[in-house]
Structure formats: structure tokens, C-alpha cells
Design a protein around this motif. Sequence first.
Motif, PDB file in Angstrom:
ATOM      1  N   LEU A  78     -16.973  -3.269   5.370  1.00 31.21           N
ATOM      2  CA  LEU A  78     -17.154  -4.404   4.460  1.00 31.21           C
ATOM      3  C   LEU A  78     -17.299  -5.703   5.235  1.00 31.21           C
ATOM      4  O   LEU A  78     -18.222  -6.487   4.978  1.00 31.21           O
ATOM      5  CB  LEU A  78     -15.988  -4.495   3.475  1.00 31.21           C
ATOM      6  N   ARG A  79     -16.429  -5.930   6.194  1.00 35.55           N
ATOM      7  CA  ARG A  79     -16.502  -7.170   6.978  1.00 35.55           C
ATOM      8  C   ARG A  79     -17.818  -7.259   7.760  1.00 35.55           C
ATOM      9  O   ARG A  79     -18.407  -8.330   7.881  1.00 35.55           O
ATOM     10  CB  ARG A  79     -15.308  -7.271   7.915  1.00 35.55           C
ATOM     11  N   LEU A 103     -20.708  -5.873   6.881  1.00 37.51           N
ATOM     12  CA  LEU A 103     -21.783  -6.160   5.929  1.00 37.51           C
ATOM     13  C   LEU A 103     -21.742  -7.605   5.460  1.00 37.51           C
ATOM     14  O   LEU A 103     -22.798  -8.225   5.264  1.00 37.51           O
ATOM     15  CB  LEU A 103     -21.702  -5.199   4.738  1.00 37.51           C
ATOM     16  N   GLU A 104     -20.544  -8.156   5.292  1.00 33.69           N
ATOM     17  CA  GLU A 104     -20.440  -9.572   4.937  1.00 33.69           C
ATOM     18  C   GLU A 104     -21.051 -10.430   6.033  1.00 33.69           C
ATOM     19  O   GLU A 104     -21.775 -11.400   5.739  1.00 33.69           O
ATOM     20  CB  GLU A 104     -18.974  -9.962   4.710  1.00 33.69           C
ATOM     21  N   HIS A 163     -25.096  -9.460   6.013  1.00 28.03           N
ATOM     22  CA  HIS A 163     -25.905  -9.784   4.827  1.00 28.03           C
ATOM     23  C   HIS A 163     -25.360 -10.917   3.965  1.00 28.03           C
ATOM     24  O   HIS A 163     -26.072 -11.427   3.108  1.00 28.03           O
ATOM     25  CB  HIS A 163     -26.031  -8.556   3.914  1.00 28.03           C
ATOM     26  N   PRO A 175     -21.803 -12.251   1.459  1.00 27.40           N
ATOM     27  CA  PRO A 175     -20.889 -11.639   0.493  1.00 27.40           C
ATOM     28  C   PRO A 175     -21.533 -11.161  -0.803  1.00 27.40           C
ATOM     29  O   PRO A 175     -20.954 -10.333  -1.497  1.00 27.40           O
ATOM     30  CB  PRO A 175     -19.869 -12.745   0.217  1.00 27.40           C
ATOM     31  N   HIS A 200     -24.755  -9.812  -1.133  1.00 27.28           N
ATOM     32  CA  HIS A 200     -25.807  -8.808  -0.959  1.00 27.28           C
ATOM     33  C   HIS A 200     -25.393  -7.511  -1.662  1.00 27.28           C
ATOM     34  O   HIS A 200     -24.212  -7.185  -1.749  1.00 27.28           O
ATOM     35  CB  HIS A 200     -26.030  -8.563   0.537  1.00 27.28           C
ATOM     36  N   THR A 222     -23.216  -5.216   0.383  1.00 33.47           N
ATOM     37  CA  THR A 222     -21.870  -5.768   0.539  1.00 33.47           C
ATOM     38  C   THR A 222     -21.065  -5.551  -0.732  1.00 33.47           C
ATOM     39  O   THR A 222     -19.897  -5.134  -0.673  1.00 33.47           O
ATOM     40  CB  THR A 222     -21.935  -7.268   0.883  1.00 33.47           C
ATOM     41  N   ARG A 223     -21.679  -5.799  -1.875  1.00 34.07           N
ATOM     42  CA  ARG A 223     -20.973  -5.600  -3.144  1.00 34.07           C
ATOM     43  C   ARG A 223     -20.602  -4.129  -3.339  1.00 34.07           C
ATOM     44  O   ARG A 223     -19.494  -3.812  -3.785  1.00 34.07           O
ATOM     45  CB  ARG A 223     -21.809  -6.121  -4.310  1.00 34.07           C
ATOM     46  N   SER A 258     -20.031  -1.949  -0.973  1.00 32.96           N
ATOM     47  CA  SER A 258     -18.945  -1.678  -0.039  1.00 32.96           C
ATOM     48  C   SER A 258     -17.621  -2.200  -0.594  1.00 32.96           C
ATOM     49  O   SER A 258     -16.587  -1.534  -0.489  1.00 32.96           O
ATOM     50  CB  SER A 258     -19.248  -2.314   1.320  1.00 32.96           C
ATOM     51  N   ARG A 259     -17.651  -3.380  -1.186  1.00 37.28           N
ATOM     52  CA  ARG A 259     -16.437  -3.966  -1.762  1.00 37.28           C
ATOM     53  C   ARG A 259     -15.914  -3.087  -2.904  1.00 37.28           C
ATOM     54  O   ARG A 259     -14.704  -2.825  -2.999  1.00 37.28           O
ATOM     55  CB  ARG A 259     -16.714  -5.383  -2.264  1.00 37.28           C
TER      56      ARG A 259
END
Length: 125
Positions: free
Chosen positions: A93-94, A96-97, A100, A102, A104, A107-108, A110-111
Motif C-alpha cells: 500500500l505504501r 502504491l501511494e 501512484h 492515494p 489511484h 492504491t484504493r 490495496s487499501r
Amino acid sequence: AEGLHRRALEGYESQLGPQHPDTLVSVHNLAMLLMKQGKLEEAEELHRRALTGREDQLGPVHPSTLSSVWNLAKLLEAKGSVSEAGQLYLRELRGLEELHGPEHAETRASRRNLERFQRQHGPIG
């Protein structure tokens, strides 16, 4: 299919070397197949090899490296190694943040996956 993947990996290793990005794709592909077959120990070894190689060759925040992080986390979660799996999901997650931003779509996703993990296994320690 497993035999073909192993043969392809041998060819990549002999022609390109064990750390070449194309070889690491082959390592990743074999690991994914073994994981689907339930051969988790060998799959874990290969996922770790792919991750280490991709970190070295592509960097820690490259999309392929982050894919390896996620796949290893998924495998470890399936094996019950939830502490390490949680750390890897958080790392993905970190990454991807950073890569891309927060908001993208990746990222969403993954969150949401991390939130699912924490609902099932508790907070990441």
C-alpha cells in the motif's frame, strides 16, 4: 504446465542469468502456478526469490516489485503467517501511494485489501 514453466525458467536462467528481469518474471509465473497447486513451501521460496531479485534490479517501488510483495503477502496469509503478511500488505500500500498517489485505483484496491486483512486478522503489529 508445471513442467513447461520449469523448462522456461531453466532457459531464462541459462541464457539471461538468474537476476535478469525476464528470468524473474518466469520465477514469478512458476511461483503462482505452484501456489495454485497448493505447493506453498516451494511457491514461497520462489516468491521470495522474485521479490529479492526485483528489489535489486527494479527498485522497491517498481510495479513488478510491488506485485511480488502482494503475492508473497497473499501466500503467507494462506499459510497462516499473518504477521509477516500484514507487514507486506502495508508495504505494498505504501509503495502504491508513493508510485501512484492515494486516490489511484490500484492504491484504493490495496487499501481495501489491507482493511479486509485487518478485519479478519486484527491490527498490523
